[in-house]
Design an enzyme around this catalytic site. Structure first.
Site, PDB file in Angstrom:
ATOM      1  N   GLN A 218      -4.617  -1.075   9.653  1.00 10.39           N
ATOM      2  CA  GLN A 218      -4.581  -2.430   9.090  1.00 10.39           C
ATOM      3  C   GLN A 218      -5.202  -3.434  10.067  1.00 10.39           C
ATOM      4  OE1 GLN A 218      -3.673  -3.089   5.973  1.00 10.39           O
ATOM      5  NE2 GLN A 218      -3.957  -5.297   6.119  1.00 10.39           N
TER       6      GLN A 218
ATOM      7  N   LYS B 185       0.843  -1.198   0.000  1.00  8.46           N
ATOM      8  CA  LYS B 185       0.000   0.000   0.000  1.00  8.46           C
ATOM      9  C   LYS B 185       0.883   1.255   0.000  1.00  8.46           C
ATOM     10  CE  LYS B 185      -3.835  -2.347   2.267  1.00  8.46           C
ATOM     11  NZ  LYS B 185      -4.607  -2.648   3.471  1.00  8.46           N
TER      12      LYS B 185
ATOM     13  N   ASP C  75     -10.739   3.334   3.736  1.00 11.95           N
ATOM     14  CA  ASP C  75     -11.102   1.912   3.676  1.00 11.95           C
ATOM     15  C   ASP C  75     -12.608   1.735   3.495  1.00 11.95           C
ATOM     16  OD1 ASP C  75      -9.201  -0.134   3.773  1.00 11.95           O
ATOM     17  OD2 ASP C  75      -8.815   0.147   5.913  1.00 11.95           O
TER      18      ASP C  75
END
Ligand code: GUN
Length: 289
Positions: free
Chosen positions: A97, A53, A120
């Protein structure tokens, strides 16, 4: 019949080029998009995802900030970091995460992220907006799958989409996004009886169950488009999906490989969400470098 390969690497690259151009426009205006990733503990899969990422965001011309915390971090310390990033105008996207260590309440942490930086698409405000069709950040994997379907010219309207898997990150939002595009949607999951009776009706079959070879050729209607979200290791340690690719490709009209299908699209959509957040902040005069 051998199905067409849906190339997530190539489609992802095309979209990333478009993103990079738009990042350049923002940078010229003094609004460099910034993505912050919080990684807690030492899960090796999470570390690999986070590295990818970060690398992709830098390649797109963005600022990337990694916050690494030990798995002994307290919930309060983690929330403090989230608050700091919420208040940092050089950061437009915040990603924590998952999974988090067991002593930390994941939902509490997600709810602490400013919904305007929730790239997200996990915050309940964004999930709720998505369901009632309001503009919001969309969960990256289902959003990426929609782009794969669109860019391969797959008709969604009026088609029967069957989703295998009901996670909050993939299965549930996937069905909603397809419903919004006028598909008829069926959800299946690990407890579904006579799974093949449903999957064999699918014009579009999305498999996100997390089990190697859960779906094979005999579950698939001839000519269906098959999207494999799985990321598993087989008995030889080789990366593989939830679909038995060899038998499925003989029946499907198009299919995603693993790796190289859905995976690259997930990161691409994360960049797209971050870009969108930065464009909004810049238009509102709220950015700084
Ligand atoms: N863990 C596995 N997939 C994801 C994802 O898309 N976002 C976050 N934050 N954590 C994950």
């Amino acid at each position: 019949m051998t199905g067409q390969l849906i190339d997530g690497i190539a489609i992802g690259k095309e979209i990333r080029e478009e993103i990079k151009e738009r990042v350049g426009v923002l940078v010229d205006k003094g609004c460099k998009p910034g993505l912050a990733v919080i990684l807690v503990g030492d899960n090796s899969a999470s570390r690999t995802y986070v590295k990818n990422k970060q690398k992709s965001s830098v390649e797109a011309g963005m600022k990337s900030e990694l916050i690494e915390l030990p798995d002994t971090v307290t919930e309060a310390e983690l929330l403090e970091q989230v608050t700091r990033l919420n208040n940092d105008d050089s950061i437009h996207g915040i990603l924590v995460q998952l999974p988090l260590p067991k002593h930390i309440d994941e939902n509490l942490v997600i709810r602490a992220i400013n919904p305007a930086k929730d790239v997200d698409g996990f915050h309940p405000e964004n999930v709720g907006k998505m369901i009632i069709g309001q503009r919001s950040f969309l969960s990256c994997t289902p959003y990426g799958i929609i782009k794969l379907l669109e860019r391969t010219g797959t008709e969604i309207k009026g088609k029967h989409a069957v989703i295998v898997g009901r996670s909050n990150i993939v299965g549930k939002p996937m069905g909603q996004l397809l419903l919004q595009r006028d598909a008829t949607v069926t959800y299946c999951h690990s407890k579904t009886e006579d799974l093949a009776a449903f999957t064999k009706q699918a014009d579009i079959l999305i498999v996100a169950i997390g089990q190697t070879k859960f779906i094979s050729g005999e579950h698939i209607k001839p000519g269906a488009v098959v999207i494999d979200v799985g990321m598993n290791r087989d008995e030889n340690g080789k990366l593989c999906g939830d679909v038995d690719f060899a038998s499925a490709k003989e029946v499907a009209s198009a299919i995603t490989p693993v790796p190289g299908g859905v995976g690259p699209m997930t990161i691409t959509m994360l960049l797209k969400n971050t870009l969108h957040s930065a464009e909004t902040a810049c238009a509102e005069g709220k950015c700084s470098q």
